[in-house]
Design a protein around this motif. Structure first.
Motif, short mmCIF file in Angstrom:
data_model
loop_
_atom_site.label_atom_id
_atom_site.label_comp_id
_atom_site.label_asym_id
_atom_site.label_seq_id
_atom_site.Cartn_x
_atom_site.Cartn_y
_atom_site.Cartn_z
N ARG A 33 0.88 -1.17 0.00
CA ARG A 33 0.00 0.00 0.00
C ARG A 33 0.91 1.21 0.00
N SER A 34 0.38 2.39 -0.10
CA SER A 34 1.23 3.58 -0.24
C SER A 34 2.13 3.77 0.98
N PRO A 35 3.35 4.29 0.75
CA PRO A 35 4.25 4.54 1.89
C PRO A 35 3.62 5.43 2.96
N ALA A 36 2.75 6.37 2.56
CA ALA A 36 2.09 7.23 3.54
C ALA A 36 1.20 6.42 4.49
N GLU A 37 0.55 5.38 3.96
CA GLU A 37 -0.29 4.51 4.79
C GLU A 37 0.54 3.65 5.72
N LEU A 38 1.77 3.34 5.32
CA LEU A 38 2.66 2.51 6.13
C LEU A 38 3.44 3.32 7.16
N ASP A 39 3.42 4.64 7.04
CA ASP A 39 4.24 5.51 7.89
C ASP A 39 4.01 5.21 9.37
N GLY A 40 5.11 4.90 10.07
CA GLY A 40 5.06 4.60 11.49
C GLY A 40 4.84 3.14 11.82
N GLU A 41 4.46 2.33 10.84
CA GLU A 41 4.21 0.91 11.07
C GLU A 41 5.52 0.15 11.23
N VAL A 42 5.51 -0.90 12.02
CA VAL A 42 6.65 -1.80 12.15
C VAL A 42 6.45 -2.91 11.13
N GLU A 43 7.45 -3.10 10.25
CA GLU A 43 7.35 -4.05 9.15
C GLU A 43 8.63 -4.86 9.02
N LEU A 44 8.59 -5.88 8.20
CA LEU A 44 9.75 -6.70 7.90
C LEU A 44 10.39 -6.18 6.62
N ALA A 45 11.68 -5.83 6.68
CA ALA A 45 12.40 -5.36 5.50
C ALA A 45 12.68 -6.54 4.56
N VAL A 46 13.03 -6.23 3.32
CA VAL A 46 13.29 -7.30 2.34
C VAL A 46 14.48 -8.17 2.74
N CYS A 47 15.40 -7.64 3.56
CA CYS A 47 16.55 -8.41 4.01
C CYS A 47 16.24 -9.22 5.27
N GLY A 48 15.06 -9.02 5.86
CA GLY A 48 14.68 -9.74 7.07
C GLY A 48 14.75 -8.93 8.34
N ALA A 49 15.25 -7.70 8.29
CA ALA A 49 15.34 -6.85 9.48
C ALA A 49 13.95 -6.34 9.86
N ILE A 50 13.71 -6.17 11.14
CA ILE A 50 12.47 -5.57 11.62
C ILE A 50 12.71 -4.07 11.75
N VAL A 51 11.89 -3.29 11.04
CA VAL A 51 12.12 -1.84 10.95
C VAL A 51 10.81 -1.08 11.13
N GLN A 52 10.93 0.21 11.40
CA GLN A 52 9.77 1.10 11.44
C GLN A 52 9.78 1.92 10.17
N VAL A 53 8.67 1.94 9.45
CA VAL A 53 8.58 2.64 8.17
C VAL A 53 8.55 4.15 8.39
N TRP A 54 9.33 4.84 7.56
CA TRP A 54 9.34 6.31 7.52
C TRP A 54 8.79 6.70 6.15
N GLY A 55 7.52 7.00 6.07
CA GLY A 55 6.84 7.24 4.81
C GLY A 55 7.33 8.43 4.02
N THR A 56 8.08 9.34 4.64
CA THR A 56 8.54 10.52 3.92
C THR A 56 9.82 10.26 3.14
N GLN A 57 10.47 9.12 3.35
CA GLN A 57 11.72 8.79 2.66
C GLN A 57 11.44 7.98 1.40
N LYS A 58 12.30 8.07 0.40
CA LYS A 58 12.18 7.30 -0.84
C LYS A 58 13.34 6.32 -0.91
N TRP A 59 13.03 5.02 -1.05
CA TRP A 59 14.07 3.99 -1.09
C TRP A 59 15.04 4.20 -2.25
#
Length: 86
Positions: free
Chosen positions: A33-59
């Motif tokens: 879903r859009s990065p703005a909707e994920l902002d602040g959520e704790v998610e699993l990164a593609v490498c397996g790390a557990i991270v908090q999403v920062w919706g204002t950043q662009k990968w």
């Protein structure tokens, strides 16, 4: 091409056995879903790390920097990593 949000590995969320600082704190998170909707959520990164999403950043931008996770960059095919000037 998949869309990716940016996640930050927060030291205060790590277990006691993990180091206090991480060399590559920024990670790619597959965005279903859009990065703005994920902002602040704790998610699993593609490498397996557990991270908090920062919706204002662009990968696409963060992933080529010196603090972007090299494994996430490899998996997402982000290239042209920045290096220090000699």
């Amino acid at each position: 091409m998949s869309a990716y949000a940016v996640g930050f590995a927060r030291p205060d969320r790590w277990s006691g056995s993990q180091p206090n600082q991480q060399t590559y704190p920024w990670h790619a998170v597959e965005a279903h879903r859009s990065p703005a909707e994920l902002d602040g959520e704790v998610e699993l990164a593609v490498c397996g790390a557990i991270v908090q999403v920062w919706g204002t950043q662009k990968w696409e931008r963060v992933g080529i920097g010196r603090t972007g996770c090299p494994e996430c960059a490899r998996i997402t095919a982000v290239d042209q990593r920045l290096t220090r000037a000699s």
